[in-house]
Design an enzyme around this catalytic site. Sequence first.
Site, PDB file in Angstrom:
ATOM      1  N   LYS A  54       0.846  -1.208   0.000  1.00  0.00           N
ATOM      2  CA  LYS A  54       0.000   0.000   0.000  1.00  0.00           C
ATOM      3  C   LYS A  54       0.873   1.247   0.000  1.00  0.00           C
ATOM      4  CE  LYS A  54      -3.921  -2.306   2.064  1.00  0.00           C
ATOM      5  NZ  LYS A  54      -4.591  -2.799   3.268  1.00  0.00           N
ATOM      6  N   GLN A  98      -4.929  -1.729   9.406  1.00  0.00           N
ATOM      7  CA  GLN A  98      -4.771  -3.046   8.780  1.00  0.00           C
ATOM      8  C   GLN A  98      -5.305  -4.132   9.712  1.00  0.00           C
ATOM      9  OE1 GLN A  98      -3.380  -3.524   5.595  1.00  0.00           O
ATOM     10  NE2 GLN A  98      -4.127  -5.593   5.875  1.00  0.00           N
ATOM     11  N   ASP A 121     -11.559   2.495   3.579  1.00  0.00           N
ATOM     12  CA  ASP A 121     -11.852   1.068   3.442  1.00  0.00           C
ATOM     13  C   ASP A 121     -13.367   0.846   3.315  1.00  0.00           C
ATOM     14  OD1 ASP A 121      -9.911  -0.804   3.170  1.00  0.00           O
ATOM     15  OD2 ASP A 121      -9.568  -1.111   5.318  1.00  0.00           O
TER      16      ASP A 121
END
Length: 299
Positions: A54, A98, A121
């Site tokens: 990422k 994460q 997200d």
Amino acid sequence: MTGKTIDGKAFAGDVRAQVAEHVERLKKDHGITPGLAVVLVGEDPASEVYVAAKHKQTVEVGMASFEHKLPADVSEEDLFALIDQLNEDPTVHGILCQFPVPDHLNERRVVARIDPNKDVDGLSVVNAGLLASGEKGLVSCTPLGCLMLLRDQVGNMSGMDAVVVGRSNLFGKPMAQLLLGENCTVTIAHSRTKDLADVCRKADILVAAVGRAEMVKGEWVKPGATVIDVGITRIPHPDKPGKTKLLGDVEFATAAENAAAITPVPGGVGPMTIACLLANTVTACCRAHGLEEPTGLTV
Ligand code: NAP
């Protein structure tokens, strides 16, 4: 006849190129650099690989990347203090934590702490609710990526029968909402579905997100259907001792004989997820600054 293999890797490259163009324009015309903050708790090796990927791709498209690594035993209070600080930081337009996080932390509470306008997200109940209501929010990255592939492949999906196998909050439910938004007739199948084969056979668009290697058989695929395989299962490589190999939820070779188009694993849906994370960050940045958001990068 074998159906077309959808090249998700190339498509994701195109999405990233579009993102990079928007980033360049934001910098040039407005002096704004979109920023993505990633929080990693603990030292899970797979998570470290994802976070590194990422970071690399964020920097490559010209955005600012902020990495925050916290120890595995960090308290909820300290994690929330960091999230609060990122929520307030005007240089940060997207925040993601994460997952998985260590057991003493609760993923739902972590997601809820992130400002929904920065929840790139798309996992918060606010963004899930906006999607379900047909309103503008931030859409979970993997379903968004699948929708982009489907729009490119199928075009107008109105009236088509779509089947989503899997009903997770992360993927199945938002995917079903997106297909409903495209005016598909949507069926969501799951572990209690009776005669899954029969349900799948009706699908013009078949999306599988279960995590069971090759459970969807080729003969379940309607001739001419478009198949999106989200599942990822890692198995020992049959020919290379000590190596592993990825398998999808769909029996690729036999399904490809019936499908008009199908995503492979790897190289199908997988690369779209980070590309959509970057797209969501640009969208969030434009919204934060009251600027017109890019078309084609969101729903
Ligand atoms: P999940 O939360 O474990 O959900 C799996 C779903 O599959 C559940 O709804 C479950 O039904 C259903 N299921 C289980 N066994 C089934 C069966 N025999 N028949 C029909 N349905 C069955 O998984 P997820 O997070 O949605 O992820 C699914 C897969 O997609 C995983 O392999 C994951 O690694 C992959 N994935 C890939 C990406 C990416 O490429 N970037 C992103 C996200 C996920 P119940 O609800 O009834 O238990």
